[in-house]
Design an enzyme around this catalytic site. Structure first.
Site, PDB file in Angstrom:
ATOM      1  CE  LYS A 161      21.990 -18.267 -25.839  1.00  0.00           C
ATOM      2  NZ  LYS A 161      22.686 -19.081 -24.814  1.00  0.00           N
ATOM      3  CG  ASP A 192      22.151 -21.558 -22.674  1.00  0.00           C
ATOM      4  OD1 ASP A 192      21.342 -20.699 -22.283  1.00  0.00           O
ATOM      5  OD2 ASP A 192      23.374 -21.312 -22.784  1.00  0.00           O
ATOM      6  CE1 TYR A 231       9.234 -22.926 -34.220  1.00  0.00           C
ATOM      7  CE2 TYR A 231       7.404 -23.438 -32.773  1.00  0.00           C
ATOM      8  CZ  TYR A 231       8.679 -23.716 -33.233  1.00  0.00           C
ATOM      9  OH  TYR A 231       9.371 -24.774 -32.711  1.00  0.00           O
ATOM     10  CG  ASP A 259       7.765 -31.713 -27.053  1.00  0.00           C
ATOM     11  OD1 ASP A 259       6.670 -31.175 -26.784  1.00  0.00           O
ATOM     12  OD2 ASP A 259       7.990 -32.270 -28.147  1.00  0.00           O
ATOM     13  CG  ASP A 265       7.406 -26.542 -30.187  1.00  0.00           C
ATOM     14  OD1 ASP A 265       6.762 -27.452 -29.662  1.00  0.00           O
ATOM     15  OD2 ASP A 265       7.775 -26.556 -31.383  1.00  0.00           O
TER      16      ASP A 265
END
Ligand code: ATP
Length: 364
Positions: free
Chosen positions: A193, A225, A138, A253, A249
């Site tokens: 990752k 993942d 971001y 959620d 982020d």
């Protein structure tokens, strides 16, 4: 310890003023007549942009910078955009993050008694996601490249300084907690990752360097993942998870969905000098003004605020008030006494706030 703490309140858009005002009421009830908190309200957000032509006035920024803490409702209105198409409602949060260097985004994911998780046999859920808030993918916002309408590139930035400070933050946080619900062990999980991208491999290698300085806290790695599966199948294994901005982020959620939804999920964005507190949800324009918004997420964010302020200024009054606010939330949710609609109940924002305030004033 200070005699008075200046709290800059920005209500924002949609349900922001409803959950913000409910939270200020709860804070006032928590301290009664001897409150060390002084609130001042300042405008920002999409509605203010429509009315005044600016989404984040300079005076509001100055008030935020100078305050002991910033409390926010929510921001954003669909379709209220700048000429370049970016959302005016996002300016407040994103500018604060950048200018005040709020590098640690702390998202506690805790299943409270009385709240039903969609996970069957979830067991206890009580972990904290520490999302790096200043770099990662971001950081490229506004700086990506689109070549000839054919190729788009957004760089993923990870710096040694940025990784070191967020990983250290996560280990220090783990030392203040009681460990993972499943086995009581203090544990920091690096979520990355590293098997595919060099930037994440770098994140992991710096994580390992810092982890070696905390032999009393278990350290482990999980690929992003696999993490989405583990947070569904064995959430009670986790204690503190540290991760890059975009991954944080996304999994926060996911985590929120396992503990009753965005309305139950508080967020703290912390720098070395400033703290910014709000619920994780957006302005929910579909339910704004109907009196049905769930205020628990913002109220719980205010408990994070008191805890942070109390520890920072060695002020036991604030830490104790944070505990009482959390206890009042537990009281209101236990036996499904005051469940909002998003939690499957019928209680409105006002009713919930009344119950919280009565409990905090010792009248329930
Ligand atoms: P953003 O991208 O700005 O975070 P969003 O578009 O993802 O926002 P939200 O505004 O967070 O979406 O809300 C999504 C939906 O969840 C809302 O439309 C609303 O129905 C529900 N919701 C969110 N927060 C609450 C809340 N505090 N109380 C009740 N329902 C909520």
């Amino acid at each position: 310890m200070k005699t008075t703490y200046e709290i800059c309140v920005v209500h924002g858009d949609g349900i922001g003023p409803e959950v913000g005002k409910a939270t200020v009421r709860a804070l006032e009830a928590a301290f009664g007549d001897t409150s060390p908190l002084h609130f001042s309200e300042h405008p920002a957000g999409a509605q203010h942009f429509l009315e005044a032509g600016e989404s984040f006035p300079g005076e509001t920024f100055e008030a935020c910078r100078a305050a002991d803490a910033i409390l926010h409702g929510a921001a954003g209105m669909p379709g209220v955009v700048h000429p370049d198409g970016t959302e005016a409602g996002l300016d407040f949060t994103l500018t604060l993050r950048g200018k005040l260097d709020l590098y640690a985004n702390v998202r506690p994911i805790k299943l409270l008694p009385g709240v039903r998780s969609p996970l069957r046999d979830a067991g206890a859920i009580d972990y904290v996601i520490v999302r790096e808030n200043s770099e990662g993918l971001y950081a490229a916002r506004g700086a990506g490249t689109l070549l000839r309408g054919e190729v788009a590139v957004d760089p993923l930035v990870q710096t040694r300084k940025g990784i070191e400070r967020i990983v250290r933050f996560a280990f220090e946080l783990a030392r203040t907690r009681g460990g993972a619900p499943r086995d009581g062990r203090r544990r920091v999980t690096c979520c990355d990752k590293a098997n595919v991208l060099r930037s994440y491999a770098f994140f992991r290698s710096v994580f390992d360097e810092i982890a070696a300085q905390y032999p009393d806290v278990e350290a482990e790695h999980v690929l992003i993942d696999a993490m989405t599966v583990h947070l569904i199948n064995r959430p009670s294994h986790y204690d503190v998870i540290v991760t890059e901005n975009m991954f944080g982020d996304i999994i926060s959620d996911l985590g929120a969905a396992t503990i009753g939804g965005m309305g139950m999920s508080p967020s703290a964005e912390l720098g070395d000098g400033n703290g910014f507190f709000q619920a994780s949800h957006g302005s929910a324009p579909d339910i704004a003004g109907k009196g049905i918004a769930n205020p628990y997420g913002t109220v719980l964010a205010s408990a994070l605020m008191l805890n942070w302020l109390g520890r920072r200024h060695a002020d036991a009054r604030l830490v104790e008030a944070a505990d009482r606010i959390e206890a009042a939330v537990n009281f209101a949710l236990a036996d499904e006494m005051a469940l909002s609609r998003d939690l499957g109940g019928t209680a409105g924002s006002e009713e919930i706030t009344d119950i919280l305030c009565a409990r905090l004033r010792g009248r329930a």
